[in-house]
Design a protein around this motif. Structure first.
Motif, PDB file in Angstrom:
ATOM      1  N   ARG A 311       0.597  -0.982   0.433  1.00 14.27           N
ATOM      2  CA  ARG A 311       0.166  -0.002  -0.062  1.00 14.27           C
ATOM      3  C   ARG A 311       0.560   1.067   0.240  1.00 14.27           C
ATOM      4  N   VAL A 312       0.530   2.308  -0.559  1.00  9.97           N
ATOM      5  CA  VAL A 312       0.911   3.331  -0.313  1.00  9.97           C
ATOM      6  C   VAL A 312      -0.179   4.898   0.580  1.00  9.97           C
ATOM      7  N   LEU A 313       0.604   5.055   0.703  1.00  9.51           N
ATOM      8  CA  LEU A 313      -0.498   6.132   1.558  1.00  9.51           C
ATOM      9  C   LEU A 313       0.043   7.807   1.309  1.00  9.51           C
ATOM     10  N   TYR A 314      -0.539   9.046   1.599  1.00 11.98           N
ATOM     11  CA  TYR A 314      -0.175  10.033   2.152  1.00 11.98           C
ATOM     12  C   TYR A 314      -1.150  11.184   2.914  1.00 11.98           C
ATOM     13  N   ASP A 315       0.635  11.543   3.469  1.00 11.99           N
ATOM     14  CA  ASP A 315      -0.302  12.126   5.358  1.00 11.99           C
ATOM     15  C   ASP A 315      -0.146  13.679   4.606  1.00 11.99           C
ATOM     16  N   PHE A 316      -0.834  13.535   4.765  1.00 10.90           N
ATOM     17  CA  PHE A 316      -1.852  15.132   5.242  1.00 10.90           C
ATOM     18  C   PHE A 316      -2.563  16.479   5.893  1.00 10.90           C
ATOM     19  N   THR A 317      -1.643  15.673   6.838  1.00  8.88           N
ATOM     20  CA  THR A 317      -1.500  16.397   8.161  1.00  8.88           C
ATOM     21  C   THR A 317      -0.097  17.776   7.835  1.00  8.88           C
ATOM     22  N   PRO A 318      -0.731  18.945   8.227  1.00  9.33           N
ATOM     23  CA  PRO A 318       0.093  19.453   8.402  1.00  9.33           C
ATOM     24  C   PRO A 318       0.886  19.931  10.031  1.00  9.33           C
ATOM     25  N   LYS A 319       1.743  20.527  10.306  1.00 11.03           N
ATOM     26  CA  LYS A 319       2.170  20.869  11.504  1.00 11.03           C
ATOM     27  C   LYS A 319       2.361  22.460  11.970  1.00 11.03           C
ATOM     28  N   PRO A 320       1.502  22.587  12.902  1.00 16.76           N
ATOM     29  CA  PRO A 320       0.910  21.736  13.500  1.00 16.76           C
ATOM     30  C   PRO A 320      -0.444  20.785  12.610  1.00 16.76           C
ATOM     31  N   SER A 321      -1.491  19.823  13.411  1.00 15.57           N
ATOM     32  CA  SER A 321      -0.668  18.562  14.820  1.00 15.57           C
ATOM     33  C   SER A 321       0.208  17.904  14.630  1.00 15.57           C
ATOM     34  N   ALA A 322       1.154  17.378  13.129  1.00 15.22           N
ATOM     35  CA  ALA A 322       2.247  16.353  13.460  1.00 15.22           C
ATOM     36  C   ALA A 322       3.217  17.014  13.228  1.00 15.22           C
ATOM     37  N   THR A 323       4.047  16.565  13.885  1.00 17.91           N
ATOM     38  CA  THR A 323       5.187  17.107  13.525  1.00 17.91           C
ATOM     39  C   THR A 323       5.898  16.734  11.928  1.00 17.91           C
ATOM     40  N   ILE A 324       7.026  17.261  11.665  1.00 15.41           N
ATOM     41  CA  ILE A 324       7.673  17.149  10.506  1.00 15.41           C
ATOM     42  C   ILE A 324       8.248  15.657  10.447  1.00 15.41           C
ATOM     43  N   GLU A 325       9.150  14.837  10.567  1.00 12.77           N
ATOM     44  CA  GLU A 325       8.897  13.730  10.870  1.00 12.77           C
ATOM     45  C   GLU A 325       8.151  12.903  12.213  1.00 12.77           C
ATOM     46  N   TYR A 326       7.858  11.497  12.079  1.00 12.95           N
ATOM     47  CA  TYR A 326       7.571  11.039  12.596  1.00 12.95           C
ATOM     48  C   TYR A 326       7.346  10.368  14.344  1.00 12.95           C
ATOM     49  N   GLU A 327       9.334  10.421  14.626  1.00 13.64           N
ATOM     50  CA  GLU A 327       9.051  10.378  15.708  1.00 13.64           C
ATOM     51  C   GLU A 327      10.637  11.760  16.642  1.00 13.64           C
TER      52      GLU A 327
END
Length: 327
Positions: A311-327
């Motif tokens: 599968r391939v997914l696209y992350d549509f979440t801006p910062k905030p609420s998400a950080t740029i990196e995942y960890e």
């Protein structure tokens, strides 16, 4: 030299002529500081350390000892590029250390992001210190500290990422030739020094490397899926004119699987998440609008070319609420 501050009236370096004047001035300062002694540099292949290496090679030649530690978490082709540019083209005194097994063995089974970062950081210092002790006559340590590092450490925004950590027996004096420069100035100086554009203008890459793009316990198979899918993404962004338009783009392979179908057979494989963001200061970030046709092409290439992915997914979440990196 390590206490030098950026003069308040210093003009921003925007031209090759200004960059050359800076290079000439720093070469003279380095030669005055170092004399005929040796300087050690941890050469990651990132913008700052690469520019420092190129400048010091011009200043002191073989008296610069570059140590490139491959921790197994670099992007596809990066160790090879460091060796080609510095050892083959610039005749650098380069020590290459493949510590992949050492790092991945230490990281086996570790799921906590902070613990992973700590292991990668402390192990890097240990490997670098081991190599430093093998060298004779080293009295100086070169670092790719830049002006925002100084400002952020002074204001308490973040701990200075170049501030020490080496064992006490390695008591080196610092050489920091680009410490009064902003990032855009470092890039211009790098171009004036003849570094390839792909190295000077490469997108930001975290110290723990692909380790923070492999959430959960890192396995060699999932790490390879991150590396290969990231290479496809970078290649397609280059081809489609997005490389210079998007600030940062990469792939993530999380630690869960889902059902799929390949060649008429059931699969149980990982997804690849694509992240592509724009930002001015990394404090906030917006998501890039990737054309639908390109997303379909990326999906087709990744699912057919990267083993273990369905599968391939696209992350549509801006910062905030998400950080740029995942960890």
């Amino acid at each position: 030299m390590q206490n030098e501050r950026r003069p308040e009236n210093m003009e921003r370096i925007v031209t090759e002529q200004q960059a050359q004047a800076f290079i000439d001035s720093e070469i003279a300062k380095v030669r005055d500081q170092v004399g005929d002694k040796k300087v050690l540099l941890a050469l990651s292949g990132g913008v700052d350390s690469s520019v420092v290496a190129a400048l010091l090679i011009k200043a002191i030649g073989q008296n610069l000892v570059c140590v490139h530690v491959n921790h197994g978490l670099l992007r596809k082709g990066e160790p090879e590029q460091v060796i080609k540019v510095f050892r083959d083209e610039m005749n650098a005194n380069l020590v290459y250390v493949d510590a992949t097994d050492r790092f991945l063995d230490k990281l086996a089974g570790v799921t906590d992001p902070e613990e992973k970062r700590h292991i990668i950081g402390s192990e890097f210092i240990e490997v670098f210190a081991d190599e430093a002790r093998k060298q004779d006559g080293i009295e100086f340590l070169a670092q790719g500290t830049i002006w925002p590092d100084i400002l952020e450490s002074e204001t308490g925004i973040k701990a200075h990422h170049n501030a020490g950590g080496l064992p006490e027996d390695l008591n080196f004096e610092l050489v920091e030739p680009v410490r009064i420069l902003f990032k855009d100035e470092v890039r211009i100086v790098g171009e004036a020094l003849g570094l390839p554009s792909g190295m000077v203008n490469r997108q930001p890459f975290p110290g723990p490397g692909l380790g923070v793009r492999c959430p959960g316990a890192i396995t060699r198979e999932r790490l390879e899926a991150v590396r290969e899918s990231d290479a496809i993404l970078r290649e397609e962004f280059d081809k489609n004119g997005l490389a210079g338009k998007v600030w940062q783009y990469f792939t993530v392979v999380p630690d869960f699987k889902s059902t799929g179908v390949t060649d008429g057979k059931r699969t149980f494989d990982w997804p690849v998440i694509i992240r592509a963001v724009n930002t001015k200061d990394a404090m906030t970030a917006t998501v890039e609008n990737i054309p639908y046709e390109l997303m379909m092409h990326l999906t087709q290439r990744i699912t057919s070319e990267v083993p273990g992915v369905n599968r391939v997914l696209y992350d549509f979440t801006p910062k905030p609420s998400a950080t740029i990196e995942y960890e």
